[in-house]
Design an enzyme around this catalytic site. Structure first.
Site, PDB file in Angstrom:
ATOM      1  N   GLY A  38      39.727  43.276  49.322  1.00 43.41           N
ATOM      2  CA  GLY A  38      40.557  41.961  49.185  1.00 43.41           C
ATOM      3  C   GLY A  38      41.729  42.481  48.367  1.00 43.41           C
ATOM      4  O   GLY A  38      41.692  42.354  46.950  1.00 43.41           O
ATOM      5  N   ALA A  39      42.861  42.381  48.918  1.00 45.95           N
ATOM      6  CA  ALA A  39      44.056  42.772  48.126  1.00 45.95           C
ATOM      7  C   ALA A  39      45.046  41.602  47.805  1.00 45.95           C
ATOM      8  O   ALA A  39      46.243  41.465  48.172  1.00 45.95           O
ATOM      9  CB  ALA A  39      45.109  43.698  49.046  1.00 45.95           C
ATOM     10  N   GLY A  40      44.427  40.500  47.655  1.00 45.17           N
ATOM     11  CA  GLY A  40      44.979  39.323  47.181  1.00 45.17           C
ATOM     12  C   GLY A  40      45.366  39.155  45.927  1.00 45.17           C
ATOM     13  O   GLY A  40      45.905  40.281  45.362  1.00 45.17           O
ATOM     14  N   ASN A  41      45.571  37.954  45.239  1.00 47.60           N
ATOM     15  CA  ASN A  41      45.788  37.970  43.751  1.00 47.60           C
ATOM     16  C   ASN A  41      45.137  38.527  42.877  1.00 47.60           C
ATOM     17  O   ASN A  41      45.441  39.388  42.035  1.00 47.60           O
ATOM     18  CB  ASN A  41      45.907  36.434  43.465  1.00 47.60           C
TER      19      ASN A  41
ATOM     20  N   GLY B 142      42.752  40.894  43.540  1.00 44.59           N
ATOM     21  CA  GLY B 142      42.584  42.278  43.873  1.00 44.59           C
ATOM     22  C   GLY B 142      43.730  43.199  43.438  1.00 44.59           C
ATOM     23  O   GLY B 142      43.775  44.257  42.813  1.00 44.59           O
TER      24      GLY B 142
ATOM     25  N   ARG C 160      33.462  26.059  42.741  1.00 46.46           N
ATOM     26  CA  ARG C 160      33.205  27.476  43.258  1.00 46.46           C
ATOM     27  C   ARG C 160      32.235  27.360  44.142  1.00 46.46           C
ATOM     28  O   ARG C 160      32.257  28.146  45.630  1.00 46.46           O
ATOM     29  CB  ARG C 160      32.558  28.342  42.140  1.00 46.46           C
TER      30      ARG C 160
ATOM     31  N   SER D 154      33.988  37.819  43.979  1.00 45.05           N
ATOM     32  CA  SER D 154      34.180  36.730  44.800  1.00 45.05           C
ATOM     33  C   SER D 154      33.208  35.612  44.412  1.00 45.05           C
ATOM     34  O   SER D 154      32.035  35.746  43.931  1.00 45.05           O
ATOM     35  CB  SER D 154      33.768  37.027  46.339  1.00 45.05           C
ATOM     36  N   ASN D 155      33.625  34.363  44.865  1.00 40.01           N
ATOM     37  CA  ASN D 155      32.929  33.232  44.359  1.00 40.01           C
ATOM     38  C   ASN D 155      32.078  32.453  45.485  1.00 40.01           C
ATOM     39  O   ASN D 155      32.611  32.682  46.374  1.00 40.01           O
ATOM     40  CB  ASN D 155      33.672  32.173  43.427  1.00 40.01           C
TER      41      ASN D 155
ATOM     42  N   HIS E 223      28.192  31.342  36.573  1.00 37.39           N
ATOM     43  CA  HIS E 223      29.687  31.276  36.161  1.00 37.39           C
ATOM     44  C   HIS E 223      29.884  30.020  36.687  1.00 37.39           C
ATOM     45  O   HIS E 223      30.524  29.648  37.760  1.00 37.39           O
ATOM     46  CB  HIS E 223      30.228  32.380  37.157  1.00 37.39           C
TER      47      HIS E 223
HETATM   48  N1  APR Z   1      37.658  42.094  53.934  1.00 36.10           N
HETATM   49  C1  APR Z   1      38.800  42.302  53.063  1.00 36.10           C
HETATM   50  N2  APR Z   1      39.592  41.419  52.525  1.00 36.10           N
HETATM   51  C2  APR Z   1      39.403  40.266  53.034  1.00 36.10           C
HETATM   52  C3  APR Z   1      38.133  39.568  53.977  1.00 36.10           C
HETATM   53  C4  APR Z   1      37.389  40.731  54.594  1.00 36.10           C
HETATM   54  N3  APR Z   1      36.280  40.695  55.247  1.00 36.10           N
HETATM   55  N4  APR Z   1      38.216  38.399  54.055  1.00 36.10           N
HETATM   56  C5  APR Z   1      39.384  37.904  53.304  1.00 36.10           C
HETATM   57  N5  APR Z   1      39.748  38.904  52.604  1.00 36.10           N
HETATM   58  C6  APR Z   1      41.011  39.050  51.694  1.00 36.10           C
HETATM   59  C7  APR Z   1      41.927  38.082  52.160  1.00 36.10           C
HETATM   60  O1  APR Z   1      42.878  38.441  53.253  1.00 36.10           O
HETATM   61  C8  APR Z   1      42.932  37.795  50.803  1.00 36.10           C
HETATM   62  O2  APR Z   1      43.965  38.889  50.959  1.00 36.10           O
HETATM   63  O3  APR Z   1      40.977  38.790  50.497  1.00 36.10           O
HETATM   64  C9  APR Z   1      41.915  38.247  49.793  1.00 36.10           C
HETATM   65  C10 APR Z   1      41.672  37.254  48.612  1.00 36.10           C
HETATM   66  O4  APR Z   1      42.794  37.011  48.095  1.00 36.10           O
HETATM   67  P1  APR Z   1      43.308  35.516  47.591  1.00 36.10           P
HETATM   68  O5  APR Z   1      43.375  34.697  48.767  1.00 36.10           O
HETATM   69  O6  APR Z   1      44.414  35.866  47.038  1.00 36.10           O
HETATM   70  O7  APR Z   1      42.214  35.168  46.549  1.00 36.10           O
HETATM   71  P2  APR Z   1      41.917  35.611  45.047  1.00 36.10           P
HETATM   72  O8  APR Z   1      42.800  34.680  44.059  1.00 36.10           O
HETATM   73  O9  APR Z   1      42.307  36.812  44.884  1.00 36.10           O
HETATM   74  O10 APR Z   1      40.597  35.322  44.977  1.00 36.10           O
HETATM   75  C11 APR Z   1      39.617  35.969  45.609  1.00 36.10           C
HETATM   76  O11 APR Z   1      37.870  35.864  43.714  1.00 36.10           O
HETATM   77  O12 APR Z   1      37.924  34.901  41.737  1.00 36.10           O
HETATM   78  C12 APR Z   1      37.261  34.892  43.055  1.00 36.10           C
HETATM   79  O13 APR Z   1      37.244  32.675  43.815  1.00 36.10           O
HETATM   80  C13 APR Z   1      38.110  33.734  43.876  1.00 36.10           C
HETATM   81  O14 APR Z   1      36.313  34.105  45.866  1.00 36.10           O
HETATM   82  C14 APR Z   1      37.696  34.250  45.387  1.00 36.10           C
HETATM   83  C15 APR Z   1      37.981  35.815  45.231  1.00 36.10           C
END
Ligand code: APR
Length: 311
Positions: free
Chosen positions: A10-13, A15, A91, A122-123, A178
């Site tokens: 998960g390379a989002g916020n 990650g 959540r 993840s939540n 949490h």
């Molecule tokens: N495999 C890999 N990455 C995935 C998958 C998967 N199967 N499904 C989704 N993702 C990626 C998304 O493409 C996205 O880039 O996970 C990333 C999530 O990033 P954001 O949408 O920016 O969310 P973020 O704020 O990072 O939060 C992620 O952490 O704190 C918890 O509640 C929050 O469940 C959420 C998680």
């Protein structure tokens, strides 16, 4: 000496921010993974971060991928994959979508990094760490959820601002899930070794506890398009550091408790010693009647949540 290897799924916020902090602390080489639909995104973020290394002065290889082969042999795998909540969502509202995602991720991680310690972010956290444990087949001590370090950080920050002291001097402990019924333990919360009850009025303490409980929701309502990520990522990296460097820090984490605290086989927030083996020890502390009651309510919530999960 071989560098440690950390994969972040998960390379989002959360990650990407965790990658940033882990790299700047030179915790190891980092692989950022996301889904094939966003091909190029994890690679781009990884390359960008790597290019900051000569300026910041850290040595770490940082790469991105949309498959799991490059993650093989990781020491720690951080799971942030999933969707984040939007204003008005709890959540728990994320449970159906994130269960499928975390299950698939944990299966892949187990296949490629059978000896890793998994940190789930993840939540809804307490349910997702359970899903990751089941799907990975890992021993429970190698699966841990990030919640307590974040919740304690929020509590510490609010208390330091109230007292007018350094955040470094405030130490706090929270137990339970949490969620809104997490259990901040005022008796175990100190500023410079002084119980906070001697420094802050009961009414202000109550307000600060309330603000801590809804600390995540406060940020979601401000951001509007997602949830908190700096503090969650920083908390995750503190756990990663304790594991990679075998620091054996005592941190509140979502750990598998069976006999411990009489929980009966769920992941809930408790003080743990984190080292290379993962959760090396769960510390059972004394609770008074009201703390025990709050803890029970929080654990019940976690149990209800986990029972609603279809793995
Ligand atoms: N495999 C890999 N990455 C995935 C998958 C998967 N199967 N499904 C989704 N993702 C990626 C998304 O493409 C996205 O880039 O996970 C990333 C999530 O990033 P954001 O949408 O920016 O969310 P973020 O704020 O990072 O939060 C992620 O952490 O704190 C918890 O509640 C929050 O469940 C959420 C998680």
């Amino acid at each position: 000496m071989r560098r440690a290897k950390i994969s972040i799924i998960g390379a989002g916020n959360v990650g990407a921010t965790a990658a940033h902090w882990a790299a700047s602390k030179e915790l190891g080489d980092i692989v950022l993974v996301d889904v094939p639909q966003v091909e190029g995104m994890p690679q781009g973020k990884a390359l960008d971060l790597y290019q900051s290394s000569p300026v910041e002065g850290f040595d770490a290889r940082i790469t991105g991928a949309t498959t799991y082969e490059p993650t093989a042999g990781s020491d720690v795998v951080i799971i942030t994959a999933g969707v984040a909540r939007k204003p008005g969502m709890s959540r728990d509202d994320l449970i159906n979508i994130n269960t499928g995602i975390v299950k698939q991720v944990a299966e892949n991680v187990a296949k490629h990094s059978p000896k890793a310690v998994l940190i789930v972010v993840s939540n809804p956290l307490d349910a997702m760490v359970y899903v990751a444990w089941k799907a990975s087949g890992f021993p429970a001590k190698r699966v841990v959820g990030q919640a307590g370090v974040l919740d304690a950080a929020r509590f510490r920050a609010f208390l330091a601002a109230e007292i007018g002291c350094s955040v470094e001097d405030v130490h706090a402990l929270l137990l339970g899930g949490h969620g809104d019924d997490m259990v901040p333990l005022l008796r175990y919360t100190f500023a410079g070794g002084i119980p906070v009850s001697q420094l802050v009025s009961p009414q202000r303490l109550e307000e600060i506890v309330k603000r801590t409980r809804s600390g995540g929701a406060e940020i979601v309502s401000l951001l509007k398009t997602g949830s908190a990520y700096y503090a969650p990522a920083s908390a995750t990296v503190a756990m990663t550091e304790s594991i990679i460097r075998d620091k054996k820090r005592i941190l509140a984490c979502a750990a598998y408790c069976d006999k411990e605290y009489g929980v009966g086989g769920y992941f809930v927030g408790v003080p743990c010693v984190l080292g290379t083996e993962g959760v090396e020890k769960i510390i059972e502390i004394e609770l008074d009647d009201s703390e025990r009651k709050m803890f029970k309510t929080s654990v019940q919530h976690v149990m209800d949540l986990v029972k609603s999960v279809k793995i």
